[in-house]
Design a protein around this motif. Sequence first.
Motif, mmCIF file in Angstrom:
data_model
loop_
_atom_site.group_PDB
_atom_site.id
_atom_site.type_symbol
_atom_site.label_atom_id
_atom_site.label_comp_id
_atom_site.label_asym_id
_atom_site.label_seq_id
_atom_site.Cartn_x
_atom_site.Cartn_y
_atom_site.Cartn_z
ATOM 1 N N PRO A 40 33.072 47.921 32.738
ATOM 2 C CA PRO A 40 33.194 49.383 32.682
ATOM 3 C C PRO A 40 32.914 49.904 31.283
ATOM 4 O O PRO A 40 33.472 49.418 30.300
ATOM 5 C CB PRO A 40 34.640 49.628 33.127
ATOM 6 C CG PRO A 40 35.326 48.312 33.021
ATOM 7 C CD PRO A 40 34.307 47.271 33.209
ATOM 8 N N THR A 69 36.487 41.886 34.468
ATOM 9 C CA THR A 69 36.326 42.998 35.396
ATOM 10 C C THR A 69 34.971 43.651 35.157
ATOM 11 O O THR A 69 34.626 44.008 34.027
ATOM 12 C CB THR A 69 37.445 44.025 35.197
ATOM 13 O OG1 THR A 69 38.693 43.434 35.570
ATOM 14 C CG2 THR A 69 37.189 45.280 36.032
ATOM 15 N N VAL A 90 31.092 45.241 37.455
ATOM 16 C CA VAL A 90 30.230 45.252 38.627
ATOM 17 C C VAL A 90 29.283 44.062 38.464
ATOM 18 O O VAL A 90 28.634 43.924 37.421
ATOM 19 C CB VAL A 90 29.427 46.560 38.747
ATOM 20 C CG1 VAL A 90 28.480 46.488 39.944
ATOM 21 C CG2 VAL A 90 30.375 47.750 38.882
ATOM 22 N N GLN A 106 31.852 45.460 42.901
ATOM 23 C CA GLN A 106 32.918 45.625 41.913
ATOM 24 C C GLN A 106 33.923 44.482 42.059
ATOM 25 O O GLN A 106 34.413 44.222 43.164
ATOM 26 C CB GLN A 106 33.630 46.955 42.115
ATOM 27 C CG GLN A 106 34.873 47.138 41.250
ATOM 28 C CD GLN A 106 34.541 47.314 39.776
ATOM 29 O OE1 GLN A 106 33.658 48.093 39.424
ATOM 30 N NE2 GLN A 106 35.258 46.605 38.907
ATOM 31 N N THR A 164 37.503 43.323 40.249
ATOM 32 C CA THR A 164 38.586 43.671 39.334
ATOM 33 C C THR A 164 39.510 42.474 39.169
ATOM 34 O O THR A 164 39.915 41.860 40.177
ATOM 35 C CB THR A 164 39.371 44.874 39.855
ATOM 36 O OG1 THR A 164 38.483 45.995 39.986
ATOM 37 C CG2 THR A 164 40.515 45.245 38.917
#
Length: 120
Positions: free
Chosen positions: A43, A92, A94, A115, A117
């Motif tokens: 992210p 974490t 994509v 995605q 996580t």
Amino acid sequence: QVQLQESGPGLVKPSQTLSLTCTVSGGSITTSYYYWTWIRQPPGKGLEWIGYIAYSGSTYYSPSLKSQTSISWDTSKNQFTLQLSSVTPEDTAVYYCARYDDVEDLYDYWGQGTQVTVSS
């Protein structure tokens, strides 16, 4: 038309192993001279190259991730798999699978991304 599709769990606990599979349709993963690659985007950050498995079955990993990365394939299912061990929240991201064309020197097909996580 070649298509790639990632699949796997969207949530992984810290210290566990992240496992993702990329299913390829429209072409064989053993066809020269393609390299089946995993790339991720954390992210707020840029793309990070993880590694590949080549049409020959040879593998190569990013030096920064080599100790925790394994890429394998199942040619009968036309799939290749990423395993990332001992994950932390910094993993974490994509995750994308993509095909690199060594003749054209470009990534010509990508999956849509999935995605993942890492959280307890």
